[in-house]
Design a protein around this motif. Structure first.
Motif, mmCIF file in Angstrom:
data_model
loop_
_atom_site.group_PDB
_atom_site.id
_atom_site.type_symbol
_atom_site.label_atom_id
_atom_site.label_comp_id
_atom_site.label_asym_id
_atom_site.label_seq_id
_atom_site.Cartn_x
_atom_site.Cartn_y
_atom_site.Cartn_z
ATOM 1 N N LEU A 498 -19.228 -45.503 66.324
ATOM 2 C CA LEU A 498 -19.638 -46.901 66.301
ATOM 3 C C LEU A 498 -21.142 -47.050 66.492
ATOM 4 N N GLY A 499 -21.732 -46.160 67.306
ATOM 5 C CA GLY A 499 -23.162 -46.242 67.564
ATOM 6 C C GLY A 499 -24.022 -45.548 66.528
ATOM 7 N N ARG A 500 -23.547 -44.432 65.996
ATOM 8 C CA ARG A 500 -24.389 -43.629 65.107
ATOM 9 C C ARG A 500 -24.110 -43.886 63.628
ATOM 10 N N HIS A 501 -22.971 -44.498 63.322
ATOM 11 C CA HIS A 501 -22.649 -44.865 61.943
ATOM 12 C C HIS A 501 -22.118 -46.300 61.933
ATOM 13 N N ASP A 556 -26.570 -49.352 71.252
ATOM 14 C CA ASP A 556 -27.335 -50.553 70.931
ATOM 15 C C ASP A 556 -27.180 -50.919 69.461
ATOM 16 N N ALA A 557 -26.936 -49.906 68.624
ATOM 17 C CA ALA A 557 -26.825 -50.136 67.182
ATOM 18 C C ALA A 557 -25.446 -50.627 66.769
ATOM 19 N N MET A 558 -24.478 -50.602 67.677
ATOM 20 C CA MET A 558 -23.111 -50.991 67.337
ATOM 21 C C MET A 558 -23.056 -52.467 66.950
ATOM 22 N N VAL A 559 -22.384 -52.772 65.853
ATOM 23 C CA VAL A 559 -22.199 -54.159 65.433
ATOM 24 C C VAL A 559 -20.729 -54.556 65.424
ATOM 25 N N ALA A 560 -19.830 -53.598 65.416
ATOM 26 C CA ALA A 560 -18.400 -53.894 65.345
ATOM 27 C C ALA A 560 -17.885 -54.361 66.703
ATOM 28 N N PRO A 561 -16.924 -55.266 66.732
ATOM 29 C CA PRO A 561 -16.275 -55.620 67.997
ATOM 30 C C PRO A 561 -15.486 -54.426 68.531
ATOM 31 N N LEU A 562 -15.326 -54.380 69.862
ATOM 32 C CA LEU A 562 -14.730 -53.213 70.518
ATOM 33 C C LEU A 562 -13.713 -53.650 71.561
ATOM 34 N N LEU A 563 -12.548 -53.007 71.530
ATOM 35 C CA LEU A 563 -11.549 -53.140 72.592
ATOM 36 C C LEU A 563 -11.538 -51.853 73.390
ATOM 37 N N VAL A 564 -11.664 -51.959 74.737
ATOM 38 C CA VAL A 564 -11.659 -50.808 75.632
ATOM 39 C C VAL A 564 -10.399 -50.868 76.483
#
Length: 628
Positions: A498-501, A556-564
């Motif tokens: 999510l962060g690097r791609h 910081d680069a992540m744009v997708a929503p995330l469920l943890v």
């Protein structure tokens, strides 16, 4: 389809039946029939199933333990049962009467706060105990007499000193130190000296700059003049060898008469009696079991136990051999059929359970198709693509990209594991699910498995990027609606991707994945740190590398929503790791949802929690990716 919870309940209506053992006229097993793991017995000839421990007591999942969850001891009239505190993995050994009752600690509080793994010989009423003391880097191992409760120390080591077999008198016990996966050194503990001596392999402190082949020594049996054991020295996918009791070069032992073909590994060798042995293979993710005879330096297969016919194209979660009746008890499942208990003997195969998915036909489930691909550097990556059944939704389908844990693990057609019911839930709601076994996975040889050592988030990450590019060429799939999810190491990889791609993903689900490799390593029990420092990196000597490979550095680069999703009692990835992830990303304006289960550890084993988690994951992806 309109009620996700009802569909989850249908998929989970087939209860788990795990780790079966035969004793007398009964079949003993662990099951979640009561909503959590408990211990049961059923008559072999049919009849009422009886719960053997108090109904409110939750046993740990055998799927995550790596050791026995129980052992029936008919000669003592007792059962050894292993219990932890709702997933904290501080396993403790208890006795209950063989007819059932309240567990009593076997050695009082001697091992309180520590992890005790037991491996029991039911005929001799003895056990090997491996102790992870949590606060000390040294593992300890013991030989336990379960009749007298006498403990004989077998030594300590920060690298394990793990017993892997014995001789007939329990006076010679082969042990291994392990550095990273498959990299082991063989020693022999002897009762005469109460100490171990080196037999084969190069100890870490004696290694120079030249690479040392990973020996992969495991599953040994001490014969009159040599140790017979498994190794990867001669065959990358595992084979057999002998090592003389005075040491010397290992000698390869050929295996003849195997009935399978395909890509896979020798995974287990067990001694039955005399010259008889049992061999287990994982071939293309499916289980094969053989009876074999060791004679004149060769292991010759005499019988196929499972892997064909009714017991083909699936996974044996566990098997045990009853010496009295010369019969095996196994738990067997596939990608589309829940786990069933079987016995395998001279009279053939007999099924003892009839679990079914409630209200769903097998035709509604997805068996999956081969979707292996060539990665960025020419490496073949085995993968499977599960598509919705005909008539379910319309293509092109949104995709769930599922990353397994480990990393030394493998996604297999196994309905007993967390992933397969969830995968079927996705396909029933119009999602395609892609499951790769990227480099680092087990099941494809030791060299492939070790490609992830000290490279978490490196070439393995690029395997997944290549996998997405392959998916985008499939006209049946929507390459703009791909969500990624994973558990444990798979959670780490989910966060990394999510962060690097960030351009590849429309949503992500992280289940107890490491966020910052420094805080992850620091929170581990001391006993586990030695291995992790070798396999991942050391916080002091590999500081720059660990910063670069930590998901925290790139999110910081992540744009997708995330469920943890996190278990509060998790000792492997502690709840503070996910707390920190959520707090930091929410403070930066990221779209984060958080779900914590107070009575779970590094897994999701209680029925109600599993239902809640499945529904939350499904609804999250439905909202973010769109599907039925």
């Amino acid at each position: 389809m309109n009620d996700p919870r009802a569909l989850v309940e249908s998929l989970l209506a087939a209860k788990l039946y795990l780790s079966p053992q035969i004793a007398g006229d009964k079949l003993y097993f662990v099951s979640n029939r009561t909503g959590h793991m408990s211990l049961f017995a059923m008559p072999l000839d049919g009849g009422e199933t009886v719960q053997l421990v108090p109904e409110d007591l939750a046993l740990p999942s055998p799927k995550i333990m790596g050791a026995e969850s129980f052992s029936v001891l008919p000669g003592l009239g007792k059962i050894l049962v292993t219990i932890d505190d709702h997933g904290d993995e501080n396993y403790q050994p208890y006795f209950i009467p063989i007819e059932g009752g309240t567990p009593e600690p076997i050695w009082g509080d001697r091992f309180a706060g520590q992890q005790v793994l037991s491996f029991t010989d039911r005929t001799d009423a003895r056990a090997i105990l491996i102790i992870s003391p949590r606060t000390d880097p040294n593992y300890a191992s013991f030989l336990a007499d379960l009749t007298t409760l006498e403990l004989t120390e077998l030594g300590t080591s920060p690298y394990g000193n793990f017993p892997i077999g014995r001789d007939e008198s329990w006076e010679r016990i082969p042990v291994v130190d392990g550095y990273t996966a498959g990299d082991t050194v063989l020693y022999l503990w002897e009762a005469a000296t109460r100490s171990r001596r080196h037999l084969a392999g190069v100890p870490l402190e004696e290694r120079g700059d030249d690479p040392v082949p990973a020996a992969g020594f495991t599953d040994g049996h001490v014969r009159d003049d040599a140790v017979l054991l498994m190794t990867t020295l001669f065959t990358d996918t595992g084979g057999l060898c002998t090592v003389g009791l005075d040491g010397g070069d290992p000698v390869e032992v050929p295996v003849t008469g195997l009935a399978h073909d395909g890509i896979g590994e020798l995974t287990d060798m067990d001694h039955l009696d005399g010259d008889r042995y049992e061999l287990h293979y994982n071939i293309d993710g499916c289980s094969y079991g053989y009876e074999a005879t060791f004679e004149n330096g060769t292991m010759a297969v005499t019988r196929v136990l499972w892997g064909t016919g009714e017991l083909g194209d699936g996974v044996v979660q566990a098997s045990s051999h009853d010496a009295v009746t010369d019969t095996w008890a196994i738990a067997f499942s596939t990608a589309t059929s829940p786990v069933q208990l079987y016995t395998v003997g001279e009279s053939g195969v007999r099924r003892h359970t009839d679990e079914a998915i409630d209200g769903l036909s097998t035709d509604a489930l997805s068996p999956g198709e081969d979707a292996s691909f060539v990665s960025h550097d020419g490496t073949r990556v085995s993968a499977r693509l599960y598509l919705p059944a005909p008539g379910v939704g319309e293509g092109p389908y949104p995709v769930i990209y599922y990353v397994h844990g480990g990393p030394q693990s493998q996604e297999r057609p196994d309905f007993t594991w967390f992933s397969i019911p969830l995968i079927q839930l996705f396909t029933l709601h119009g999602f395609a699910v892609f499951v790769p076994n990227a480099r680092g996975s087990s099941g494809y040889g030791q060299a492939y498995m070790k490609r992830v050592d000290r490279d978490w988030g490196g070439a393995d990450r690029l395997d997944h990027a290549a996998g997405v590019e392959m998916l985008r060429q499939d006209h049946r799939l929507d390459g703009d609606r791909i969500g990624v999810m994973g558990r444990s190491y798979g959670g780490f990889m989910t966060l990394t991707l999510l962060g690097r791609h960030p351009d590849l993903w429309a949503a992500g689900v992280d289940m107890f994945g490491p966020y910052d490799l420094f805080t992850f390593l620091d929170a581990l029990p001391e006993t586990w740190k030695t291995y992790m420092y070798l396999a991942i990196g050391h916080p002091e000597t590999d500081r720059d590398f660990l910063i670069e490979r930590s998901p925290r550095t790139h999110l910081d680069a992540m744009v997708a929503p995330l469920l943890v999703i996190q278990g509060r009692n998790d000792p492997r990835v502690v709840v503070a790791e996910s707390d920190r992830l959520v707090d930091e990303l929410q403070s930066k304006g990221k779209d984060i949802e958080y779900l914590v289960f107070d009575d779970e550890g590094h897994d999701m084993v209680k029925h109600e929690n599993k239902v809640t988690a499945y529904v939350a994951i499904l609804e999250f992806f439905q909202e973010r990716l769109g599907a039925l």
